[in-house]
Design an enzyme around this catalytic site. Structure first.
Site, mmCIF file in Angstrom:
data_model
loop_
_atom_site.group_PDB
_atom_site.id
_atom_site.type_symbol
_atom_site.label_atom_id
_atom_site.label_comp_id
_atom_site.label_asym_id
_atom_site.label_seq_id
_atom_site.Cartn_x
_atom_site.Cartn_y
_atom_site.Cartn_z
ATOM 1 N N SER A 81 33.108 45.593 41.760
ATOM 2 C CA SER A 81 34.420 45.173 41.277
ATOM 3 C C SER A 81 34.387 43.690 40.911
ATOM 4 O O SER A 81 33.568 43.275 40.104
ATOM 5 C CB SER A 81 35.489 45.498 42.331
ATOM 6 O OG SER A 81 36.787 45.442 41.778
ATOM 7 N N ASP A 127 36.109 51.495 39.513
ATOM 8 C CA ASP A 127 35.889 50.446 40.518
ATOM 9 C C ASP A 127 34.722 50.736 41.459
ATOM 10 O O ASP A 127 34.732 51.703 42.213
ATOM 11 C CB ASP A 127 37.173 50.300 41.334
ATOM 12 C CG ASP A 127 37.181 49.060 42.208
ATOM 13 O OD1 ASP A 127 36.094 48.546 42.516
ATOM 14 O OD2 ASP A 127 38.276 48.607 42.564
#
Length: 492
Positions: free
Chosen positions: A180, A319
């Protein structure tokens, strides 16, 4: 009473230090006044096997004195590893602000000295190929450290300070992962030389590119935020560079983690070994695709003809921190990693992580740890049952992602954490100011200072292994280029 007052003043100086030099000076003064220096000077301690370390130091010194390179190789082959005699016990870090037992530091120095001695040994005694074989085998057995940069959305600028501090003190590991927000900083490390990386991790450079990464578009449009500005910033930074291109440029083994946007898929680690032709820009964009906040992403790669094509067609990724915030186990398999440094900013993890360097001791602490593990196991079981019961694909996917979040490990051997502060949550999805980025970077640097001495000790031997192995490999390449007929001898 005077000592206590002085200690309090030194603790305040440590907390408010504006530079590592100030921090170190105040820490050393604190150790001198608190009696920690006397503790360091005494070999004996119940926290490690000091007798074994004493014997090992003496054996190394004797072999060097006798000019016995073969004997040194035998001693190091016999049992060199990162936690020999429990010298990595976290309890050893609770007695002093900086440093550890002088005996432990002497052992580390003697091992490094032994490696230098073996490398420089007369090749009438230890020939080149024997040296190369020793350093290859022993360095792989010893292992190396990795740096893992967690997710954390806008809090991820904290990682810039961590990496800057490690870089400044020549302690940045060669193996780095990012998930991320951490993937952006990891990708910068993958594509920039040390000097360039230091410049890029400044508040000015980061603000210039990410000051408008958060653009509200509202629900019902595929994602809450418009990713246009984020994508433009990533394209400017990484263009069409592949993982293989990046490795050739910097020699760093950098991994970006991504999570599947559908069921029945596992998280992927993208790096020069698993996906050399994948485009870093798209990998980072996918790793930053927080569910609902940003839409999932189709990965891209460069094919043999040089064209940009879909990578893993018909699949989209999101993510990386959802399923692989800290992918230590797979990094260990890929790169022989056995020690981890974690920069952790994930808001789901940081509030619950301990900042104390110790194992659970006592009945109450052991019971608490057992109940925590039991609660985690029961939660995972409950999510597995729920996932099997709900009918909808979207509901199953959501439950599966929540299960993955609970099932992960969020700490490493060395953990660098921001201060617990509810006000910092405002940085999560908001556009930053240059000052807020500067504050987060400074926070990352400060949090790293107290760990630098431990990181230096933990990586000292592996750095020496890598240094001499690199020199030997370069020499091998020169030999093979000058005498191609020796290729069969070397590979045999």
């Amino acid at each position: 009473m005077a000592n206590k007052k002085q200690l309090n003043q030194l603790e305040l100086a440590i907390e408010n230090a504006e530079s590592y030099t100030e921090f170190l000076q105040a820490s050393l003064a604190h150790d001198e006044l608190s009696g920690a220096e006397e503790w360091k000077a005494e070999d004996k301690s119940p926290d490690y096997d000091y007798r074994l370390i004493q014997k090992r130091v003496q054996r190394i010194k004797t072999a060097k004195a006798n000019q016995d390179a073969a004997g040194l190789m035998f001693i190091l082959h016999e049992g060199i590893h990162g936690n020999l005699a429990n010298i990595s016990n976290p309890l050893l870090g609770n007695h002093a602000k900086v440093g550890t037992k002088y005996l432990i530091q002497e052992f580390l120095d003697e091992v490094c000295s032994a490696l230098e001695f073996i490398y420089n040994a007369d090749e009438k005694d230890i020939d080149f190929h024997e040296k190369l074989s020793f350093f290859e085998e022993t360095s792989y057995a010893y292992g190396q450290s990795c740096l893992m940069l967690s997710g954390g959305a806008g809090l991820g600028f904290f990682h810039c300070g961590v990496v800057r501090s490690l870089l400044e003190h020549e302690l940045l590991p060669n193996v780095i992962s990012g998930a991320s927000a951490g993937s952006i900083v990891a990708a910068l490390a993958a594509t920039r030389s040390d000097d360039q990386l230091g410049e890029m991790l400044s508040a000015e450079a980061i603000f210039e590119r990410f000051n408008k990464w958060s653009m509200w578009r509202g629900p019902g449009k595929g994602s809450w935020l418009d990713s246009t500005n984020l994508e433009n910033a990533l394209i400017e930074l990484f263009d069409l560079v592949t993982f293989e291109d990046a490795y050739r440029l910097t020699g760093r083994h950098v991994t970006i983690t991504v999570s599947p946007a559908d069921l029945h898929q596992y998280s992927r680690l993208l790096n020069t070994k698993t996906s050399p032709n994948a485009i870093i820009t798209q990998a980072v964009r996918a790793s930053c695709a927080i569910p609902l906040v940003f839409a999932p992403v189709q990965l891209k790669a460069r094919n043999q003809a040089g064209d940009i094509v879909p990578y893993i067609p018909n699949r989209k990724f999101a993510d990386g921190s959802l399923m692989a915030d800290l992918p230590f186990t797979r990094l260990a398999r890929l790169y022989g990693v056995n020690h981890s440094i974690v920069s952790q900013t994930n808001p789901l993890a940081v509030p619950f992580l301990s900042r104390r360097k110790q194992h659970s001791k006592g009945l109450l602490a052991l019971t608490k740890r057992h109940l925590t593990n039991l609660a985690k196991s029961n939660s995972i079981y409950a999510f597995d049952v729920l996932e099997n019961m709900v009918p909808g694909k979207a509901a199953k996917l959501g439950i599966h992602k929540l299960r993955s979040i609970i099932d992960q490990q969020y700490v490493g051997d060395v953990n660098i954490l921001p201060q617990r502060n509810l006000s910092s949550l405002k940085y999560l999805l908001a556009n930053p100011s240059e000052q807020s980025i500067r504050d987060l970077i400074k926070s990352g640097e400060r949090a790293t200072w107290s760990q630098l001495d431990l990181i230096k000790r933990s990586t000292q031997i592996s750095k020496h292994f890598r240094h001499y192995l690199t020199l030997l490999k370069a020499r091998e390449a020169r030999i093979l280029s000058s005498h191609p007929e020796k290729l069969r001898l070397v590979s045999g």
